[in-house]
Write a protein that holds these residues in place. Structure first.
Motif, PDB file in Angstrom:
ATOM      1  N   ALA A  81      -6.164   4.055  -6.196  1.00 29.76           N
ATOM      2  CA  ALA A  81      -6.524   2.843  -5.465  1.00 29.76           C
ATOM      3  C   ALA A  81      -7.732   2.155  -6.103  1.00 29.76           C
ATOM      4  N   ARG A  82      -8.626   2.953  -6.684  1.00 30.39           N
ATOM      5  CA  ARG A  82      -9.820   2.395  -7.331  1.00 30.39           C
ATOM      6  C   ARG A  82     -10.328   3.406  -8.348  1.00 30.39           C
ATOM      7  N   ASP A  88      -8.284  -0.506 -14.791  1.00 30.07           N
ATOM      8  CA  ASP A  88      -7.213  -1.061 -13.973  1.00 30.07           C
ATOM      9  C   ASP A  88      -6.559   0.032 -13.143  1.00 30.07           C
ATOM     10  N   CYS A  89      -6.321  -0.252 -11.860  1.00 27.40           N
ATOM     11  CA  CYS A  89      -5.700   0.705 -10.956  1.00 27.40           C
ATOM     12  C   CYS A  89      -4.394   0.129 -10.411  1.00 27.40           C
ATOM     13  N   PHE A  91      -2.811   0.142  -7.422  1.00 21.09           N
ATOM     14  CA  PHE A  91      -2.711  -0.595  -6.171  1.00 21.09           C
ATOM     15  C   PHE A  91      -3.452  -1.927  -6.223  1.00 21.09           C
ATOM     16  N   GLU A  92      -4.590  -1.965  -6.891  1.00 23.22           N
ATOM     17  CA  GLU A  92      -5.299  -3.228  -7.069  1.00 23.22           C
ATOM     18  C   GLU A  92      -4.433  -4.199  -7.862  1.00 23.22           C
ATOM     19  N   ARG A  93      -3.778  -3.665  -8.875  1.00 23.27           N
ATOM     20  CA  ARG A  93      -2.952  -4.494  -9.756  1.00 23.27           C
ATOM     21  C   ARG A  93      -1.723  -5.039  -9.013  1.00 23.27           C
ATOM     22  N   LYS A  95      -1.181  -5.284  -5.675  1.00 18.72           N
ATOM     23  CA  LYS A  95      -1.510  -6.176  -4.564  1.00 18.72           C
ATOM     24  C   LYS A  95      -2.126  -7.485  -5.037  1.00 18.72           C
ATOM     25  N   GLY A  96      -2.764  -7.446  -6.214  1.00 24.41           N
ATOM     26  CA  GLY A  96      -3.321  -8.668  -6.773  1.00 24.41           C
ATOM     27  C   GLY A  96      -2.262  -9.591  -7.334  1.00 24.41           C
ATOM     28  N   ALA A 102      -0.056  -7.586  -0.379  1.00 29.61           N
ATOM     29  CA  ALA A 102      -1.520  -7.487  -0.345  1.00 29.61           C
ATOM     30  C   ALA A 102      -2.036  -6.677   0.845  1.00 29.61           C
TER      31      ALA A 102
END
Length: 251
Positions: A81-82, A88-89, A91-93, A95-96, A102
């Motif tokens: 997640a982070r 780069d992770c 879930f961030e990637r 959802k972004g 999101a």
């Protein structure tokens, strides 16, 4: 009828059974205002109790139905997640890039290391993720692997796994269900490997043991789920009909 608290949490949240047990051991779960710290704790009528995780009430009105997304994880992305190092992770990637995801709660089924790519299954159900991860459930993982080595090392590897399913490396057993050759060009070879569990860097360790250097590792299948035509960073949604077809026991 009583049930373990960890099982209840896994059935009604994105946490797996193992994650739920960790939450309990870390004293982050309370039942009716009393903190529970024993993983074997059981309760009866779930609806008659208030279960909270970090002070947030767990919704037990309906079991979370598995939603599944297939994601092509690129090389260089962390299955997390982070990341404290700022890399780069997943879930961030995801959802972004996909606005409709999101606010979606999701976890990954297993992991792919930073240098590996291909199929990563994302889901909203900890119970579903745990089911897919358990080796005893015999969910096959399929990989395409490009290795660099002399051909006789490939032949040695094939001879070994023709008669054995397991190889012991540094006192740890690693198992392959099957291995086959896709193509060869001088000292570069594409292999197809199928295994039943995903220990840390398992394929890389097996190949290194047989003097084969992995230059590319792609997961192309996980049970009935296939990478197909997905491109790096693309996400595809799986229908509930498909999930029910292959995993009716989870509904």
């Amino acid at each position: 009828m009583t049930q373990r608290l960890a099982k209840i949490i896994a059935a009604h949240s994105v946490y797996s059974r193992r994650d739920a047990e960790r939450l309990i051991l870390d004293a982050r779960v309370d039942v009716d205002g009393i903190v529970v710290s024993e993983v074997g704790f059981k309760i009866g009528d779930v609806a008659a109790h208030k279960i909270c995780i970090d002070g947030e009430l767990l919704n037990v009105s309906d079991i979370t139905q598995p939603a599944v997304w297939l994601y092509y994880k690129p090389v260089g992305v962390i299955t997390s997640a982070r990341d404290p190092q700022g890399r780069d992770c997943v879930f961030e990637r995801v959802k972004g890039r996909y606005a409709h995801l999101a606010q979606q709660k999701m976890i990954s089924v297993g992991r792919l290391d930073i240098n590996s790519e291909g199929l990563l299954i994302l889901t909203n159900s900890g119970q579903f993720a745990r089911y897919l991860e358990l080796p005893q459930n015999k969910i096959a993982r399929e990989y395409k692997v490009r290795v660099y080595c002399k051909k006789n090392y490939i032949e040695e590897m094939f001879r070994y796994f023709k008669n054995n399913k397991t190889v012991s490396i540094d006192c740890i057993d690693y198992s392959l269900d099957s291995i086959s050759l896709i193509s060869s060009s001088q000292n570069h070879h594409w292999l197809k490997l199928i295994l039943w569990e995903g220990k840390n860097r398992e394929i890389r360790k097996i190949c290194t043991f047989f003097h084969a250097q992995v230059s590319r590792l792609i997961r192309v299948g996980y049970g009935p789920f296939k990478l197909g035509d997905l491109k790096p960073d693309q996400v595809a949604n799986c229908s509930s009909e498909m999930i029910k077809k292959y995993f009716p026991q989870l509904y």
